[in-house]
Design a protein around this motif. Structure first.
Motif, PDB file in Angstrom:
ATOM      1  N   THR A  37     -11.703 -95.058 -22.959  1.00 19.06           N
ATOM      2  CA  THR A  37     -13.130 -95.038 -23.276  1.00 19.06           C
ATOM      3  C   THR A  37     -13.897 -94.135 -22.325  1.00 19.06           C
ATOM      4  O   THR A  37     -14.725 -93.326 -22.750  1.00 19.06           O
ATOM      5  CB  THR A  37     -13.702 -96.473 -23.221  1.00 19.06           C
ATOM      6  OG1 THR A  37     -12.920 -97.315 -24.067  1.00 19.06           O
ATOM      7  CG2 THR A  37     -15.150 -96.510 -23.662  1.00 19.06           C
ATOM      8  N   THR A  38     -13.615 -94.243 -21.013  1.00 17.16           N
ATOM      9  CA  THR A  38     -14.384 -93.502 -20.015  1.00 17.16           C
ATOM     10  C   THR A  38     -13.652 -92.277 -19.464  1.00 17.16           C
ATOM     11  O   THR A  38     -14.272 -91.427 -18.843  1.00 17.16           O
ATOM     12  CB  THR A  38     -14.733 -94.410 -18.822  1.00 17.16           C
ATOM     13  OG1 THR A  38     -13.515 -94.756 -18.138  1.00 17.16           O
ATOM     14  CG2 THR A  38     -15.466 -95.656 -19.266  1.00 17.16           C
ATOM     15  N   GLY A  44     -13.660-100.856 -21.214  1.00 18.62           N
ATOM     16  CA  GLY A  44     -13.072-100.149 -22.354  1.00 18.62           C
ATOM     17  C   GLY A  44     -11.591-100.422 -22.494  1.00 18.62           C
ATOM     18  O   GLY A  44     -11.030-101.285 -21.823  1.00 18.62           O
ATOM     19  N   ARG A  45     -10.952 -99.674 -23.365  1.00 17.70           N
ATOM     20  CA  ARG A  45      -9.519 -99.797 -23.612  1.00 17.70           C
ATOM     21  C   ARG A  45      -8.758 -99.008 -22.555  1.00 17.70           C
ATOM     22  O   ARG A  45      -8.999 -97.834 -22.344  1.00 17.70           O
ATOM     23  CB  ARG A  45      -9.156 -99.291 -24.994  1.00 17.70           C
ATOM     24  CG  ARG A  45      -7.669 -99.292 -25.202  1.00 17.70           C
ATOM     25  CD  ARG A  45      -7.196 -99.703 -26.530  1.00 17.70           C
ATOM     26  NE  ARG A  45      -7.712-100.994 -26.945  1.00 17.70           N
ATOM     27  CZ  ARG A  45      -7.644-101.430 -28.196  1.00 17.70           C
ATOM     28  NH1 ARG A  45      -7.097-100.688 -29.129  1.00 17.70           N
ATOM     29  NH2 ARG A  45      -8.116-102.604 -28.520  1.00 17.70           N
ATOM     30  N   ASP A  72      -7.973-104.465 -22.923  1.00 16.51           N
ATOM     31  CA  ASP A  72      -9.409-104.183 -22.955  1.00 16.51           C
ATOM     32  C   ASP A  72     -10.082-104.824 -21.754  1.00 16.51           C
ATOM     33  O   ASP A  72      -9.806-105.979 -21.407  1.00 16.51           O
ATOM     34  CB  ASP A  72     -10.032-104.721 -24.245  1.00 16.51           C
ATOM     35  CG  ASP A  72      -9.578-103.937 -25.470  1.00 16.51           C
ATOM     36  OD1 ASP A  72      -9.508-102.700 -25.377  1.00 16.51           O
ATOM     37  OD2 ASP A  72      -9.277-104.562 -26.509  1.00 16.51           O
TER      38      ASP A  72
END
Length: 153
Positions: free
Chosen positions: A100-101, A130-131, A150
């Motif tokens: 995600t980031t 995030g994942r 997650d």
């Protein structure tokens, strides 16, 4: 004046029930994800073991996860007075990538294991929310493991 045994037992049981009810609420948001074990050779003799890895996340630790590593009992032959009870080690890496980031990191550790396995090695990692994908490897011949989890915001 002393309470009768039955009254003391009831008080202890009531206190235990309250502790279980209060304690269980704190873990309500906790999540544990275990990854496949990594079969690996280890150094310190002719040794082999399986390395377990898992993560724990919780709403109370936003953007963070606890990474855990533990080796199962070692098999093989080693030097010294007790060759069939070797003490061996393996350098283990849990590399992570937050999809995600984009953040990346790794938890590296020398895992020392014997006939009873190893202690549990644990460390908080600031993964961000995030994942998160994980790859577990060692510095010896092994079969790497992959997984994901997650992390709450």
């Amino acid at each position: 004046m002393r309470q009768p045994n039955i009254a003391r037992a009831a008080a202890v049981l009531a206190g235990s029930a309250v502790a279980v009810i209060v304690g269980s609420g704190a873990q309500a948001n906790a999540t544990t994800v275990e990854f496949p074990q990594v079969p690996t050779l280890a150094t310190g003799g002719l040794c082999w073991t399986n390395v377990r890895t898992w993560v724990e996340t919780n709403q109370q630790w936003p953007g963070r996860a606890i990474f855990n590593v533990r080796a199962l009992p070692v098999s093989g032959v080693g030097p010294g007075a007790y060759p069939f009870a070797p003490l061996c080690e393996v350098y283990t890496t849990v590399a992570w990538h937050n999809m995600t980031t984009g953040a990346t990191g790794a938890y590296n550790n020398i895992v020392v294991t014997g006939i009873y396995g190893s202690i549990q090695y644990s460390l908080f990692q600031d993964t961000g929310p995030g994942r998160v994908e994980v790859t577990v490897t060692t510095n010896n011949v092994s079969i790497p493991a992959r997984g994901w989890f997650d992390v709450p915001a």
